[in-house]
Design a protein around this motif. Structure first.
Motif, short mmCIF file in Angstrom:
data_model
loop_
_atom_site.label_atom_id
_atom_site.label_comp_id
_atom_site.label_asym_id
_atom_site.label_seq_id
_atom_site.Cartn_x
_atom_site.Cartn_y
_atom_site.Cartn_z
N GLU A 1 18.10 -39.64 -22.31
CA GLU A 1 19.08 -40.72 -22.24
C GLU A 1 18.73 -41.78 -21.21
O GLU A 1 18.95 -42.98 -21.43
CB GLU A 1 20.48 -40.17 -21.97
CG GLU A 1 20.69 -39.51 -20.60
CD GLU A 1 20.20 -38.08 -20.50
OE1 GLU A 1 20.43 -37.46 -19.45
OE2 GLU A 1 19.60 -37.59 -21.48
N GLU B 1 15.92 -43.94 -22.60
CA GLU B 1 16.39 -44.87 -23.63
C GLU B 1 16.99 -46.12 -22.99
O GLU B 1 16.85 -47.24 -23.53
CB GLU B 1 17.41 -44.18 -24.52
CG GLU B 1 16.78 -43.12 -25.42
CD GLU B 1 17.80 -42.32 -26.20
OE1 GLU B 1 17.43 -41.77 -27.26
OE2 GLU B 1 18.96 -42.22 -25.75
N LYS B 2 17.64 -45.96 -21.84
CA LYS B 2 18.19 -47.13 -21.14
C LYS B 2 17.07 -48.05 -20.64
O LYS B 2 17.19 -49.27 -20.69
CB LYS B 2 19.06 -46.67 -19.98
CG LYS B 2 20.36 -45.99 -20.40
CD LYS B 2 21.18 -45.55 -19.20
CE LYS B 2 22.46 -44.87 -19.64
NZ LYS B 2 23.27 -44.41 -18.47
N GLN C 1 15.68 -50.07 -23.46
CA GLN C 1 16.54 -51.23 -23.75
C GLN C 1 16.22 -52.38 -22.80
O GLN C 1 16.17 -53.55 -23.21
CB GLN C 1 18.01 -50.84 -23.64
CG GLN C 1 18.48 -49.91 -24.74
CD GLN C 1 19.93 -49.48 -24.56
OE1 GLN C 1 20.58 -49.80 -23.57
NE2 GLN C 1 20.45 -48.73 -25.53
N GLU C 2 15.99 -52.06 -21.53
CA GLU C 2 15.61 -53.09 -20.56
C GLU C 2 14.28 -53.73 -20.93
O GLU C 2 14.12 -54.96 -20.84
CB GLU C 2 15.51 -52.49 -19.16
CG GLU C 2 16.82 -52.04 -18.54
CD GLU C 2 16.63 -51.55 -17.11
OE1 GLU C 2 16.61 -52.40 -16.20
OE2 GLU C 2 16.48 -50.33 -16.92
#
Length: 262
Positions: free
Chosen positions: A46, A49-50, A53-54
Protein backbone atom coordinates in the motif's frame (compact mmCIF):
# COMPACT_ATOMS: atom_id res chain seq x y z
CA UNK A 1 28.24 14.94 -23.80
CA UNK A 2 26.42 17.82 -22.13
CA UNK A 3 26.17 17.91 -18.36
CA UNK A 4 22.40 17.57 -18.59
CA UNK A 5 22.68 14.36 -20.63
CA UNK A 6 25.16 12.90 -18.15
CA UNK A 7 22.41 12.75 -15.54
CA UNK A 8 19.49 11.99 -17.89
CA UNK A 9 17.84 8.65 -17.10
CA UNK A 10 15.27 8.67 -19.87
CA UNK A 11 14.62 5.14 -21.05
CA UNK A 12 16.22 3.53 -18.00
CA UNK A 13 14.37 1.39 -15.47
CA UNK A 14 15.18 1.39 -11.76
CA UNK A 15 14.17 -0.92 -8.92
CA UNK A 16 14.10 0.71 -5.48
CA UNK A 17 13.66 -1.59 -2.49
CA UNK A 18 12.28 0.07 0.61
CA UNK A 19 10.88 2.58 -1.86
CA UNK A 20 7.59 3.11 -0.08
CA UNK A 21 8.91 5.41 2.65
CA UNK A 22 11.86 7.37 3.98
CA UNK A 23 14.92 7.88 1.82
CA UNK A 24 13.79 5.06 -0.45
CA UNK A 25 10.75 7.09 -1.45
CA UNK A 26 12.87 10.21 -1.95
CA UNK A 27 15.27 8.36 -4.23
CA UNK A 28 12.47 6.72 -6.20
CA UNK A 29 10.96 10.14 -6.90
CA UNK A 30 14.35 11.58 -7.84
CA UNK A 31 15.02 8.80 -10.35
CA UNK A 32 11.58 9.33 -11.85
CA UNK A 33 12.14 13.07 -12.18
CA UNK A 34 15.36 12.29 -14.07
CA UNK A 35 13.34 10.25 -16.57
CA UNK A 36 13.58 6.68 -15.29
CA UNK A 37 10.77 4.16 -15.03
CA UNK A 38 10.62 3.04 -11.41
CA UNK A 39 9.69 -0.23 -9.73
CA UNK A 40 8.81 0.63 -6.12
CA UNK A 41 9.20 -2.34 -3.78
CA UNK A 42 8.70 -3.16 -0.12
CA UNK A 43 6.80 -5.66 1.98
CA UNK A 44 4.00 -3.10 2.34
CA UNK A 45 2.32 -2.82 -1.05
CA UNK A 46 0.00 0.00 0.00
CA UNK A 47 2.81 2.48 0.71
CA UNK A 48 4.49 1.60 -2.58
CA UNK A 49 1.25 2.27 -4.43
CA UNK A 50 1.12 5.77 -2.93
CA UNK A 51 4.62 6.48 -4.19
CA UNK A 52 3.64 5.19 -7.64
CA UNK A 53 0.81 7.72 -7.66
CA UNK A 54 3.33 10.47 -6.86
CA UNK A 55 5.59 9.32 -9.67
CA UNK A 56 2.75 9.17 -12.16
CA UNK A 57 1.89 12.71 -11.10
CA UNK A 58 5.35 13.69 -12.34
CA UNK A 59 4.56 12.19 -15.75
CA UNK A 60 6.76 9.12 -15.31
CA UNK A 61 5.91 5.42 -15.31
CA UNK A 62 6.05 3.20 -12.23
CA UNK A 63 4.70 0.01 -10.73
CA UNK A 64 4.40 -1.13 -7.13
CA UNK A 65 5.45 -4.59 -5.99
CA UNK A 66 5.16 -6.39 -2.67
CA UNK A 67 8.62 -7.88 -2.23
CA UNK A 68 10.45 -9.46 0.69
CA UNK A 69 14.18 -9.03 0.09
CA UNK A 70 14.99 -11.86 2.51
CA UNK A 71 13.11 -14.47 0.46
CA UNK A 72 14.77 -15.66 -2.79
CA UNK A 73 11.43 -16.68 -4.30
CA UNK A 74 9.95 -13.23 -3.64
CA UNK A 75 13.02 -11.54 -5.11
CA UNK A 76 12.88 -13.71 -8.23
CA UNK A 77 9.15 -13.14 -8.68
CA UNK A 78 9.53 -9.39 -8.26
CA UNK A 79 12.35 -9.23 -10.78
CA UNK A 80 10.37 -11.28 -13.28
CA UNK A 81 7.39 -8.94 -12.90
CA UNK A 82 9.58 -5.88 -13.34
CA UNK A 83 11.25 -7.24 -16.46
CA UNK A 84 7.91 -8.39 -17.87
CA UNK A 85 6.52 -4.87 -17.44
CA UNK A 86 9.48 -2.71 -18.49
CA UNK A 87 11.66 -5.12 -20.49
CA UNK A 88 14.90 -4.69 -18.53
CA UNK A 89 16.43 -3.35 -15.34
CA UNK A 90 19.25 -0.80 -15.53
CA UNK A 91 19.43 0.52 -11.97
CA UNK A 92 19.05 -1.13 -8.58
CA UNK A 93 18.82 0.85 -5.33
CA UNK A 94 18.94 -1.34 -2.23
CA UNK A 95 17.31 0.82 0.41
CA UNK A 96 15.47 -1.76 2.52
CA UNK A 97 16.70 -1.80 6.09
CA UNK A 98 15.80 -2.20 9.73
CA UNK A 99 17.28 -1.22 13.08
CA UNK A 100 16.80 -2.34 16.67
CA UNK A 101 18.51 -0.64 19.58
CA UNK A 102 19.71 -2.50 22.67
CA UNK A 103 23.01 -2.72 24.58
CA UNK A 104 25.39 -5.24 23.00
CA UNK A 105 25.16 -7.39 26.12
CA UNK A 106 21.38 -7.48 25.83
CA UNK A 107 20.83 -7.59 22.05
CA UNK A 108 18.20 -10.29 21.37
CA UNK A 109 19.44 -12.88 18.92
CA UNK A 110 16.24 -12.68 16.90
CA UNK A 111 16.75 -8.93 16.41
CA UNK A 112 20.40 -9.42 15.46
CA UNK A 113 19.32 -12.00 12.89
CA UNK A 114 16.58 -9.72 11.55
CA UNK A 115 19.06 -6.90 10.94
CA UNK A 116 21.52 -9.24 9.24
CA UNK A 117 18.76 -10.86 7.23
CA UNK A 118 17.26 -7.63 5.88
CA UNK A 119 20.27 -5.31 5.79
CA UNK A 120 22.89 -7.77 4.52
CA UNK A 121 21.29 -10.91 3.12
CA UNK A 122 18.47 -8.92 1.52
CA UNK A 123 20.95 -6.59 -0.16
CA UNK A 124 22.96 -9.58 -1.40
CA UNK A 125 19.93 -11.43 -2.76
CA UNK A 126 18.79 -8.37 -4.71
CA UNK A 127 22.32 -7.79 -6.03
CA UNK A 128 22.62 -11.44 -6.99
CA UNK A 129 19.32 -11.64 -8.88
CA UNK A 130 19.41 -8.23 -10.56
CA UNK A 131 23.17 -8.43 -11.10
CA UNK A 132 22.81 -11.61 -13.15
CA UNK A 133 20.31 -9.83 -15.38
CA UNK A 134 22.61 -6.81 -15.70
CA UNK A 135 25.64 -8.97 -16.54
CA UNK A 136 23.66 -10.61 -19.33
CA UNK A 137 22.87 -7.13 -20.68
CA UNK A 138 26.46 -5.93 -20.08
CA UNK A 139 25.17 -2.85 -18.28
CA UNK A 140 23.95 -1.94 -14.82
CA UNK A 141 24.13 0.49 -11.91
CA UNK A 142 23.79 -0.91 -8.40
CA UNK A 143 23.53 1.45 -5.42
CA UNK A 144 23.57 -0.03 -1.93
CA UNK A 145 22.46 2.18 0.95
CA UNK A 146 24.79 1.69 3.90
CA UNK A 147 25.32 4.21 6.72
CA UNK A 148 28.01 6.55 7.96
CA UNK A 149 27.97 4.68 11.28
CA UNK A 150 29.06 1.51 9.52
CA UNK A 151 32.67 2.76 9.46
CA UNK A 152 33.35 2.61 13.18
CA UNK A 153 31.98 2.12 16.65
CA UNK A 154 29.30 4.45 17.94
CA UNK A 155 28.63 6.08 21.28
CA UNK A 156 25.83 4.03 22.89
CA UNK A 157 24.15 7.26 23.97
CA UNK A 158 23.73 8.11 20.30
CA UNK A 159 23.11 4.79 18.52
CA UNK A 160 23.18 1.62 20.59
CA UNK A 161 22.71 -1.06 17.95
CA UNK A 162 25.62 -3.42 17.40
CA UNK A 163 23.59 -5.28 14.80
CA UNK A 164 22.88 -2.19 12.71
CA UNK A 165 26.45 -0.88 12.66
CA UNK A 166 27.81 -4.34 11.88
CA UNK A 167 25.32 -4.94 9.08
CA UNK A 168 26.01 -1.58 7.43
CA UNK A 169 29.75 -2.21 7.56
CA UNK A 170 29.07 -5.52 5.82
CA UNK A 171 27.10 -3.74 3.09
CA UNK A 172 30.14 -1.58 2.35
CA UNK A 173 32.40 -4.62 1.96
CA UNK A 174 29.78 -6.38 -0.16
CA UNK A 175 29.67 -3.31 -2.39
CA UNK A 176 33.43 -3.23 -2.91
CA UNK A 177 33.74 -6.94 -3.59
CA UNK A 178 30.94 -6.98 -6.16
CA UNK A 179 32.44 -3.91 -7.82
CA UNK A 180 35.71 -5.76 -8.35
CA UNK A 181 33.94 -8.87 -9.63
CA UNK A 182 31.40 -7.20 -11.93
CA UNK A 183 33.20 -4.17 -13.35
CA UNK A 184 34.42 -6.23 -16.32
CA UNK A 185 30.78 -6.95 -17.18
CA UNK A 186 29.72 -3.30 -17.41
CA UNK A 187 28.10 -3.25 -13.98
CA UNK A 188 29.11 -0.63 -11.42
CA UNK A 189 28.41 -1.16 -7.72
CA UNK A 190 28.60 1.76 -5.31
CA UNK A 191 27.20 2.72 -1.93
CA UNK A 192 25.72 5.83 -0.34
CA UNK A 193 26.39 6.15 3.39
CA UNK A 194 23.92 8.68 4.82
CA UNK A 195 24.48 10.38 8.14
CA UNK A 196 21.54 11.38 10.33
CA UNK A 197 18.55 12.32 8.18
CA UNK A 198 15.18 13.52 9.41
CA UNK A 199 13.21 10.86 7.61
CA UNK A 200 12.29 7.17 7.63
CA UNK A 201 13.65 5.40 10.70
CA UNK A 202 14.78 8.77 12.10
CA UNK A 203 11.47 10.58 11.74
CA UNK A 204 11.45 13.20 14.53
CA UNK A 205 7.72 12.66 15.02
CA UNK A 206 8.22 9.03 16.06
CA UNK A 207 9.04 8.63 19.78
CA UNK A 208 12.35 6.98 20.49
CA UNK A 209 14.08 7.71 17.18
CA UNK A 210 17.58 9.17 17.23
CA UNK A 211 16.39 12.53 15.88
CA UNK A 212 13.49 12.65 18.33
CA UNK A 213 15.83 11.93 21.25
CA UNK A 214 18.83 14.04 20.34
CA UNK A 215 18.24 15.91 17.08
CA UNK A 216 19.41 19.37 18.21
CA UNK A 217 22.49 17.97 19.96
CA UNK A 218 23.54 15.99 16.89
CA UNK A 219 22.90 18.94 14.58
CA UNK A 220 25.17 21.13 16.71
CA UNK A 221 28.01 18.63 16.15
CA UNK A 222 27.61 18.41 12.37
CA UNK A 223 30.00 20.82 10.59
CA UNK A 224 27.20 22.23 8.41
CA UNK A 225 25.12 22.65 11.60
CA UNK A 226 22.01 20.74 10.55
CA UNK A 227 20.66 17.24 9.99
CA UNK A 228 20.15 15.69 6.57
CA UNK A 229 17.07 16.61 4.56
CA UNK A 230 15.42 14.81 1.65
CA UNK A 231 17.13 16.79 -1.11
CA UNK A 232 20.56 16.03 0.33
CA UNK A 233 20.41 12.44 -0.93
CA UNK A 234 19.18 13.25 -4.43
CA UNK A 235 22.48 14.30 -6.01
CA UNK A 236 24.25 11.20 -4.75
CA UNK A 237 21.72 8.72 -6.11
CA UNK A 238 21.47 10.46 -9.49
CA UNK A 239 25.26 10.46 -9.82
CA UNK A 240 25.62 6.73 -9.16
CA UNK A 241 22.56 5.88 -11.31
CA UNK A 242 23.65 7.84 -14.36
CA UNK A 243 26.34 7.96 -17.04
CA UNK A 244 28.14 10.54 -14.91
CA UNK A 245 29.53 7.73 -12.73
CA UNK A 246 30.56 5.28 -15.47
CA UNK A 247 34.21 5.34 -14.30
CA UNK A 248 33.32 5.10 -10.61
CA UNK A 249 32.75 1.77 -8.89
CA UNK A 250 33.39 0.25 -5.49
CA UNK A 251 33.03 3.63 -3.81
CA UNK A 252 31.30 4.70 -0.61
CA UNK A 253 29.90 8.22 -0.82
CA UNK A 254 29.31 9.60 2.68
CA UNK A 255 26.50 12.15 2.90
CA UNK A 256 26.66 13.27 6.53
CA UNK A 257 27.26 17.02 6.57
CA UNK A 258 30.93 16.44 7.39
CA UNK A 259 30.39 14.70 10.71
CA UNK A 260 32.66 11.79 9.80
CA UNK A 261 35.51 14.18 9.01
CA UNK A 262 35.81 15.20 12.67
Amino acid sequence: MSSAKLFDLTGKTAIVTGGGSGLGRVMALALAEAGANVVVCSRRLEVCEKVVQEIEGLGSQAIALALDVTEPASVRQGLDQAISHFGKIDILVNSSGTVYEAPATEMPLEQWRAMMDINVTGTFLMCQAVGKHMIENEYGKIINISSSIGFKGTDPEAVDSIGYTTSKGAVMTLTKDLAVKWGRHGVTVNSIAPGVFQTGMNNPEIPGTLVQKAGPIIASQVPVRRLGEDNDIVGAVLYFASTASDYCTGQILVVDGGLGAK
